[in-house]
Design a protein around this motif. Sequence first.
Motif, PDB file in Angstrom:
ATOM      1  N   SER A  67       0.828  -1.207   0.000  1.00 42.35           N
ATOM      2  CA  SER A  67       0.000   0.000   0.000  1.00 42.35           C
ATOM      3  C   SER A  67       0.859   1.252   0.000  1.00 42.35           C
ATOM      4  O   SER A  67       0.568   2.224  -0.717  1.00 42.35           O
ATOM      5  N   PHE A  68       1.915   1.234   0.804  1.00 41.36           N
ATOM      6  CA  PHE A  68       2.786   2.408   0.889  1.00 41.36           C
ATOM      7  C   PHE A  68       3.443   2.682  -0.454  1.00 41.36           C
ATOM      8  O   PHE A  68       3.397   3.807  -0.976  1.00 41.36           O
ATOM      9  N   ILE A  69       4.059   1.656  -1.024  1.00 36.58           N
ATOM     10  CA  ILE A  69       4.788   1.839  -2.286  1.00 36.58           C
ATOM     11  C   ILE A  69       3.825   2.200  -3.417  1.00 36.58           C
ATOM     12  O   ILE A  69       4.123   3.061  -4.259  1.00 36.58           O
ATOM     13  N   GLY A  70       2.663   1.565  -3.429  1.00 35.86           N
ATOM     14  CA  GLY A  70       1.711   1.810  -4.499  1.00 35.86           C
ATOM     15  C   GLY A  70       1.055   3.175  -4.448  1.00 35.86           C
ATOM     16  O   GLY A  70       0.628   3.699  -5.485  1.00 35.86           O
ATOM     17  N   SER A  71       0.992   3.771  -3.245  1.00 38.13           N
ATOM     18  CA  SER A  71       0.279   5.036  -3.101  1.00 38.13           C
ATOM     19  C   SER A  71       1.197   6.248  -3.071  1.00 38.13           C
ATOM     20  O   SER A  71       0.724   7.380  -3.228  1.00 38.13           O
ATOM     21  N   ASP A  72       2.483   6.044  -2.870  1.00 39.95           N
ATOM     22  CA  ASP A  72       3.406   7.177  -2.778  1.00 39.95           C
ATOM     23  C   ASP A  72       3.921   7.523  -4.176  1.00 39.95           C
ATOM     24  O   ASP A  72       4.645   6.738  -4.795  1.00 39.95           O
ATOM     25  N   LYS A  73       3.541   8.689  -4.677  1.00 35.78           N
ATOM     26  CA  LYS A  73       3.874   9.085  -6.042  1.00 35.78           C
ATOM     27  C   LYS A  73       5.380   9.283  -6.236  1.00 35.78           C
ATOM     28  O   LYS A  73       5.860   9.334  -7.371  1.00 35.78           O
ATOM     29  N   ARG A  74       6.127   9.363  -5.125  1.00 29.50           N
ATOM     30  CA  ARG A  74       7.577   9.516  -5.237  1.00 29.50           C
ATOM     31  C   ARG A  74       8.278   8.193  -5.524  1.00 29.50           C
ATOM     32  O   ARG A  74       9.480   8.175  -5.801  1.00 29.50           O
ATOM     33  N   LEU A  75       7.529   7.102  -5.462  1.00 31.06           N
ATOM     34  CA  LEU A  75       8.114   5.776  -5.625  1.00 31.06           C
ATOM     35  C   LEU A  75       7.600   5.091  -6.884  1.00 31.06           C
ATOM     36  O   LEU A  75       6.428   5.219  -7.236  1.00 31.06           O
ATOM     37  N   ASP A  76       8.484   4.356  -7.526  1.00 26.36           N
ATOM     38  CA  ASP A  76       8.115   3.498  -8.655  1.00 26.36           C
ATOM     39  C   ASP A  76       8.597   2.105  -8.299  1.00 26.36           C
ATOM     40  O   ASP A  76       9.804   1.885  -8.125  1.00 26.36           O
ATOM     41  N   GLY A  77       7.668   1.173  -8.117  1.00 32.53           N
ATOM     42  CA  GLY A  77       8.067  -0.113  -7.561  1.00 32.53           C
ATOM     43  C   GLY A  77       7.429  -1.304  -8.231  1.00 32.53           C
ATOM     44  O   GLY A  77       6.482  -1.196  -9.013  1.00 32.53           O
ATOM     45  N   THR A  78       7.960  -2.460  -7.866  1.00 29.33           N
ATOM     46  CA  THR A  78       7.410  -3.743  -8.281  1.00 29.33           C
ATOM     47  C   THR A  78       7.717  -4.739  -7.177  1.00 29.33           C
ATOM     48  O   THR A  78       8.259  -4.385  -6.124  1.00 29.33           O
ATOM     49  N   ALA A  79       7.340  -5.985  -7.388  1.00 28.93           N
ATOM     50  CA  ALA A  79       7.665  -7.051  -6.443  1.00 28.93           C
ATOM     51  C   ALA A  79       8.085  -8.283  -7.220  1.00 28.93           C
ATOM     52  O   ALA A  79       7.637  -8.505  -8.351  1.00 28.93           O
ATOM     53  N   ILE A  80       8.961  -9.055  -6.605  1.00 27.66           N
ATOM     54  CA  ILE A  80       9.462 -10.283  -7.203  1.00 27.66           C
ATOM     55  C   ILE A  80       9.110 -11.441  -6.280  1.00 27.66           C
ATOM     56  O   ILE A  80       9.502 -11.450  -5.105  1.00 27.66           O
TER      57      ILE A  80
END
Length: 221
Positions: free
Chosen positions: A191-204
Amino acid sequence: MSRKTWAAVDDYIVDSLFAADPALDAVLAANTEQGPPAIDVSPAQGKMLSLLARIQGAKKILEIGTLGGYSTIWMARALPAGGKIVTLELDPHHAKVARSNFERAGVSARVDLRLGPALQSLVALGAENAGPFDLVFIDADKPNNPNYLSWAMRLSRPGTVIVCDNVIRDGAVLEEDGHDANVEGARAAFSFIGSDKRLDGTAIQTVGAKGYDGFAIAIVN
Protein backbone atom coordinates in the motif's frame (compact mmCIF):
# COMPACT_ATOMS: atom_id res chain seq x y z
CA MET A 1 7.05 -28.61 -7.46
CA SER A 2 8.13 -28.98 -3.85
CA ARG A 3 10.24 -27.03 -1.40
CA LYS A 4 12.81 -29.83 -1.70
CA THR A 5 13.12 -29.07 -5.42
CA TRP A 6 13.32 -25.33 -4.79
CA ALA A 7 16.15 -25.88 -2.30
CA ALA A 8 17.96 -28.18 -4.72
CA VAL A 9 17.76 -25.53 -7.44
CA ASP A 10 19.16 -22.97 -4.99
CA ASP A 11 22.08 -25.34 -4.37
CA TYR A 12 22.56 -25.66 -8.13
CA ILE A 13 22.61 -21.86 -8.53
CA VAL A 14 25.27 -21.52 -5.84
CA ASP A 15 27.36 -24.41 -7.19
CA SER A 16 27.17 -23.07 -10.74
CA LEU A 17 27.64 -19.34 -10.22
CA PHE A 18 29.41 -18.75 -6.92
CA ALA A 19 33.04 -19.23 -5.97
CA ALA A 20 33.77 -21.10 -2.74
CA ASP A 21 33.43 -18.71 0.19
CA PRO A 22 34.67 -20.17 3.49
CA ALA A 23 34.12 -16.87 5.30
CA LEU A 24 30.40 -16.75 4.51
CA ASP A 25 30.06 -20.45 5.24
CA ALA A 26 31.61 -19.77 8.65
CA VAL A 27 29.16 -16.93 9.23
CA LEU A 28 26.17 -19.20 8.64
CA ALA A 29 27.72 -21.87 10.87
CA ALA A 30 28.27 -19.30 13.62
CA ASN A 31 24.67 -18.14 13.35
CA THR A 32 23.45 -21.72 13.68
CA GLU A 33 25.68 -22.39 16.68
CA GLN A 34 25.06 -19.12 18.53
CA GLY A 35 21.33 -18.83 18.33
CA PRO A 36 19.97 -16.19 15.91
CA PRO A 37 16.95 -17.72 14.14
CA ALA A 38 17.64 -19.27 10.75
CA ILE A 39 15.90 -16.52 8.80
CA ASP A 40 18.89 -15.05 6.98
CA VAL A 41 18.51 -14.37 3.30
CA SER A 42 19.66 -17.28 1.15
CA PRO A 43 23.06 -17.12 -0.59
CA ALA A 44 21.35 -16.40 -3.90
CA GLN A 45 19.36 -13.59 -2.30
CA GLY A 46 22.47 -12.22 -0.60
CA LYS A 47 24.23 -12.15 -3.96
CA MET A 48 21.23 -10.35 -5.44
CA LEU A 49 21.54 -7.63 -2.78
CA SER A 50 25.26 -7.37 -3.50
CA LEU A 51 24.62 -6.99 -7.22
CA LEU A 52 21.91 -4.39 -6.62
CA ALA A 53 24.39 -2.39 -4.54
CA ARG A 54 26.99 -2.62 -7.31
CA ILE A 55 24.50 -1.78 -10.07
CA GLN A 56 23.37 1.20 -8.01
CA GLY A 57 26.96 2.28 -7.37
CA ALA A 58 26.01 2.50 -3.70
CA LYS A 59 28.43 4.20 -1.34
CA LYS A 60 26.02 4.49 1.59
CA ILE A 61 23.64 1.67 2.50
CA LEU A 62 21.04 1.46 5.27
CA GLU A 63 19.89 -1.94 6.53
CA ILE A 64 16.98 -2.21 8.96
CA GLY A 65 17.35 -5.58 10.68
CA THR A 66 20.84 -7.06 11.10
CA LEU A 67 20.22 -10.48 12.69
CA GLY A 68 23.59 -12.28 12.46
CA GLY A 69 24.92 -9.97 9.77
CA TYR A 70 24.83 -12.34 6.79
CA SER A 71 23.01 -9.95 4.44
CA THR A 72 25.06 -7.06 5.86
CA ILE A 73 28.27 -8.78 4.77
CA TRP A 74 27.00 -9.37 1.25
CA MET A 75 26.19 -5.67 0.86
CA ALA A 76 29.31 -4.44 2.67
CA ARG A 77 31.47 -6.40 0.24
CA ALA A 78 29.85 -4.53 -2.64
CA LEU A 79 30.86 -1.12 -1.29
CA PRO A 80 33.72 0.83 -2.83
CA ALA A 81 36.64 2.15 -0.78
CA GLY A 82 35.29 4.57 1.81
CA GLY A 83 31.76 3.16 1.58
CA LYS A 84 29.68 2.47 4.67
CA ILE A 85 26.66 0.39 5.62
CA VAL A 86 24.62 1.39 8.66
CA THR A 87 22.73 -1.59 10.05
CA LEU A 88 20.14 -1.50 12.84
CA GLU A 89 19.55 -4.34 15.32
CA LEU A 90 17.31 -4.57 18.38
CA ASP A 91 18.63 -7.74 20.03
CA PRO A 92 21.98 -7.41 21.91
CA HIS A 93 22.85 -11.07 21.38
CA HIS A 94 22.20 -10.89 17.65
CA ALA A 95 24.32 -7.75 17.50
CA LYS A 96 27.17 -9.49 19.34
CA VAL A 97 27.07 -12.42 16.91
CA ALA A 98 26.93 -10.01 13.96
CA ARG A 99 29.96 -8.03 15.14
CA SER A 100 31.93 -11.26 15.43
CA ASN A 101 30.81 -12.22 11.94
CA PHE A 102 31.89 -8.85 10.54
CA GLU A 103 35.36 -9.43 11.98
CA ARG A 104 35.40 -12.95 10.54
CA ALA A 105 34.47 -11.65 7.08
CA GLY A 106 36.86 -8.69 7.23
CA VAL A 107 34.21 -5.99 6.75
CA SER A 108 34.07 -4.37 10.21
CA ALA A 109 35.57 -1.10 8.96
CA ARG A 110 32.67 -0.72 6.52
CA VAL A 111 29.89 -1.45 9.01
CA ASP A 112 28.24 0.88 11.54
CA LEU A 113 25.98 -1.32 13.68
CA ARG A 114 23.44 0.61 15.77
CA LEU A 115 21.92 -1.29 18.71
CA GLY A 116 18.40 -0.49 19.89
CA PRO A 117 14.85 -0.14 18.59
CA ALA A 118 15.10 0.63 14.89
CA LEU A 119 12.68 3.54 15.00
CA GLN A 120 14.80 5.21 17.68
CA SER A 121 17.94 4.59 15.65
CA LEU A 122 16.25 6.06 12.58
CA VAL A 123 15.33 9.20 14.52
CA ALA A 124 18.99 9.48 15.54
CA LEU A 125 20.15 9.05 11.94
CA GLY A 126 17.76 11.78 10.88
CA ALA A 127 19.10 14.10 13.57
CA GLU A 128 22.64 13.37 12.38
CA ASN A 129 21.71 14.17 8.78
CA ALA A 130 23.13 10.73 8.00
CA GLY A 131 21.39 10.45 4.65
CA PRO A 132 20.87 10.28 1.86
CA PHE A 133 21.47 6.56 1.46
CA ASP A 134 21.84 5.02 -1.98
CA LEU A 135 20.27 1.66 -1.04
CA VAL A 136 17.92 0.77 1.81
CA PHE A 137 17.20 -2.86 2.76
CA ILE A 138 14.25 -3.41 5.12
CA ASP A 139 14.16 -6.80 6.82
CA ALA A 140 12.94 -6.29 10.38
CA ASP A 141 9.64 -6.61 12.26
CA LYS A 142 7.02 -6.61 9.54
CA PRO A 143 4.24 -4.64 11.28
CA ASN A 144 6.54 -1.62 11.22
CA ASN A 145 7.05 -1.75 7.45
CA PRO A 146 5.14 1.51 6.86
CA ASN A 147 7.23 3.29 9.50
CA TYR A 148 10.45 1.94 8.06
CA LEU A 149 9.43 2.90 4.55
CA SER A 150 8.54 6.37 5.74
CA TRP A 151 12.00 6.75 7.28
CA ALA A 152 13.61 5.28 4.19
CA MET A 153 12.01 8.08 2.20
CA ARG A 154 13.27 10.72 4.63
CA LEU A 155 16.79 9.34 4.37
CA SER A 156 16.79 8.89 0.59
CA ARG A 157 17.37 10.91 -2.58
CA PRO A 158 16.04 10.64 -6.12
CA GLY A 159 17.49 7.39 -7.39
CA THR A 160 17.68 5.63 -4.02
CA VAL A 161 16.70 1.95 -4.27
CA ILE A 162 14.53 0.52 -1.48
CA VAL A 163 14.17 -3.25 -1.00
CA CYS A 164 11.65 -4.72 1.44
CA ASP A 165 11.91 -8.44 2.22
CA ASN A 166 9.27 -11.07 3.03
CA VAL A 167 6.31 -9.43 1.33
CA ILE A 168 4.68 -12.53 -0.22
CA ARG A 169 4.60 -14.83 2.82
CA ASP A 170 3.59 -18.07 1.11
CA GLY A 171 0.89 -16.17 -0.77
CA ALA A 172 -0.83 -15.03 2.42
CA VAL A 173 -0.40 -11.43 1.24
CA LEU A 174 -3.65 -12.03 -0.68
CA GLU A 175 -5.60 -12.34 2.58
CA GLU A 176 -7.44 -9.06 3.00
CA ASP A 177 -9.13 -10.02 6.27
CA GLY A 178 -6.37 -12.00 7.95
CA HIS A 179 -5.23 -11.52 11.52
CA ASP A 180 -1.51 -12.18 11.04
CA ALA A 181 0.43 -9.01 11.87
CA ASN A 182 3.26 -10.04 9.55
CA VAL A 183 0.87 -10.42 6.62
CA GLU A 184 -0.72 -7.10 7.46
CA GLY A 185 2.77 -5.59 7.44
CA ALA A 186 3.45 -7.05 4.01
CA ARG A 187 0.19 -5.64 2.66
CA ALA A 188 1.03 -2.29 4.23
CA ALA A 189 4.33 -2.27 2.34
CA PHE A 190 2.46 -2.74 -0.94
CA SER A 191 0.00 0.00 0.00
CA PHE A 192 2.79 2.41 0.89
CA ILE A 193 4.79 1.84 -2.29
CA GLY A 194 1.71 1.81 -4.50
CA SER A 195 0.28 5.04 -3.10
CA ASP A 196 3.41 7.18 -2.78
CA LYS A 197 3.87 9.09 -6.04
CA ARG A 198 7.58 9.52 -5.24
CA LEU A 199 8.11 5.78 -5.63
CA ASP A 200 8.11 3.50 -8.65
CA GLY A 201 8.07 -0.11 -7.56
CA THR A 202 7.41 -3.74 -8.28
CA ALA A 203 7.66 -7.05 -6.44
CA ILE A 204 9.46 -10.28 -7.20
CA GLN A 205 8.09 -13.61 -6.02
CA THR A 206 10.82 -16.03 -4.96
CA VAL A 207 11.03 -19.73 -4.28
CA GLY A 208 14.06 -21.55 -2.94
CA ALA A 209 15.70 -22.68 0.26
CA LYS A 210 13.70 -20.02 2.12
CA GLY A 211 10.37 -21.29 0.79
CA TYR A 212 7.86 -19.12 -1.09
CA ASP A 213 8.22 -15.41 -0.45
CA GLY A 214 9.45 -12.31 -2.25
CA PHE A 215 10.85 -8.80 -2.29
CA ALA A 216 9.28 -5.43 -3.00
CA ILE A 217 11.73 -3.20 -4.88
CA ALA A 218 11.23 0.50 -5.52
CA ILE A 219 13.20 3.48 -6.71
CA VAL A 220 12.72 7.03 -5.46
CA ASN A 221 11.70 9.33 -8.32
